[in-house]
Every structure is written in C-alpha cells, then in structure tokens.
Scaffold this active site. Structure first.
Site, PDB file in Angstrom:
ATOM      1  N   TYR A 121       0.653  -1.134  -0.053  1.00 53.35           N
ATOM      2  CA  TYR A 121       0.001  -0.019   0.128  1.00 53.35           C
ATOM      3  C   TYR A 121       0.768   1.244   0.061  1.00 53.35           C
ATOM      4  O   TYR A 121       1.869   1.383   0.823  1.00 53.35           O
ATOM      5  CB  TYR A 121      -0.817  -0.055   1.292  1.00 53.35           C
ATOM      6  CG  TYR A 121      -1.811   1.200   1.284  1.00 53.35           C
ATOM      7  CD1 TYR A 121      -2.947   1.307   0.531  1.00 53.35           C
ATOM      8  CD2 TYR A 121      -1.582   2.513   2.077  1.00 53.35           C
ATOM      9  CE1 TYR A 121      -3.724   2.395   0.283  1.00 53.35           C
ATOM     10  CE2 TYR A 121      -2.251   3.332   2.406  1.00 53.35           C
ATOM     11  CZ  TYR A 121      -3.622   3.519   1.275  1.00 53.35           C
ATOM     12  OH  TYR A 121      -4.207   4.606   1.365  1.00 53.35           O
ATOM     13  N   HIS A 180      -1.874  17.060  -2.559  1.00 56.04           N
ATOM     14  CA  HIS A 180      -2.103  17.453  -1.225  1.00 56.04           C
ATOM     15  C   HIS A 180      -1.683  18.857  -0.906  1.00 56.04           C
ATOM     16  O   HIS A 180      -1.982  19.508  -0.002  1.00 56.04           O
ATOM     17  CB  HIS A 180      -1.597  16.457  -0.255  1.00 56.04           C
ATOM     18  CG  HIS A 180      -2.045  15.082  -0.126  1.00 56.04           C
ATOM     19  ND1 HIS A 180      -2.146  14.301  -1.032  1.00 56.04           N
ATOM     20  CD2 HIS A 180      -3.070  14.585   0.719  1.00 56.04           C
ATOM     21  CE1 HIS A 180      -2.949  13.209  -0.878  1.00 56.04           C
ATOM     22  NE2 HIS A 180      -3.458  13.476   0.247  1.00 56.04           N
TER      23      HIS A 180
END
Length: 183
Positions: A57, A87
C-alpha cells in the site's frame, strides 16, 4: 559561529521543551547520528518492497479506493510526486517562518525514529534547508484527511522536490530556484 548558533543534535524521544524553544528561536537541528542505522534499515525495507512483485500500500499501489490498483515499477516515482502535489491544497496567508522551521525540525525528529522508511537523504535535505535558510511557504488553512497535517506537510515537501514556493533571503521564489540558490 558560537555554540548557541551551532545546530543542536536531537535524539527522537528525548527532545525537551527547551530544545523546542531553541528551534523556534531559529536554531538549526541535526539528527543524533546514533539514529541513522534505524533510518537506513527501514529505508531498505521500503526499497525492497518497491521492487517486489507483491503489492504494498502506497509504495506500489494507489491510495484509498485505489489501494488494490498496482502501479508499474517505472511509475512509482511519479506516484509519490503526484501524491505530494495533490495534497498542496492549503489557502490563506503563509505560516510564520519560525513556525515552519519548527515544523521542519519536528518532522526531522519524527522521521529520525526510523519507522517511516524514508531515505537518509530526505532527512539530510530538511536539515540543510533549515541551515541554509530555505523556508517553504505553508498556507495557514486547509488540509485533507483526519490527521490535519497532510496539506501543510505537502507544501513543505513540495519545495524539497523543486515544486511550491519558499522564502530565501526574504524573497519568495519557486521551490526549484530556492534549492538552486542555496546549492
């Protein structure tokens, strides 16, 4: 340079309030050298995972709903860059320089624990940015996710990869120029 101007060596888990006050006042920080083996061991684990066939992940997969989407090995660097840039969604006035420097120092201390899997160069770059006076522009408002620090840290990290904006000698410049200006 006298002792008060020299960077202070900090050991994660042993930082005092006085240490933080010194950092806030402008003192640079260096990670205690005894923590480098931990950092390098964790970075090796991440490097092996990045080159393995198994999905891991956020290293070679997407994020959130795309956690099962495997990213091709030749695209993982782009994945990490895009994660940072995506972000950078803060707004408003920039956070004052002393607070951003403290944020950078706290990130050095946190990464210095050796649990994040970052390469040594990441921490060394943060240290060098503080010492050489590169201060990322970090908007005071906005974030994503539950932690609340993803957008501010993305703005900090964007400068590390030559994106975003930073203050150098009182001038606002693109991240790439800030890094070039201080070598």
């Amino acid at each position: 340079m006298n002792d008060r101007d020299a960077p202070i060596a900090l050991a994660p888990g042993q930082v005092t309030l006085d240490d933080l006050v010194q950092l806030l006042a402008g003192r640079a920080v260096l990670l205690d050298a005894s923590f480098w083996p931990r950092i390098e061991a964790a970075a090796n684990i991440v490097a092996k995972a990045a080159h393995a066939d198994l999905p891991v992940y956020g290293i070679n997969t997407g994020f959130g709903k795309l956690a099962s989407a495997r990213i091709a090995a030749d695209q993982t660097t782009l994945l990490q860059r895009n994660l940072i840039v995506s972000h950078c969604c803060g707004v408003g006035p920039s956070t004052p320089e002393p607070i951003v420097r403290l944020m950078m120092a706290l990130k050095i201390i946190s990464l210095g624990r050796g649990a994040s899997g970052v390469r040594r160069e990441v921490i060394e770059q943060l240290q060098a940015m503080i010492i050489r006076g590169v201060c990322p522009l970090v908007p005071q408002q906005g974030s994503v996710g539950a932690s609340g620090d993803l957008a501010p840290l993305a703005h900090m990290t964007a400068v590390m990869i030559g994106e975003g904006q930073a203050l150098v000698d009182g001038q606002t410049v693109p991240g790439r120029e800030a890094l070039a200006a201080v070598g």
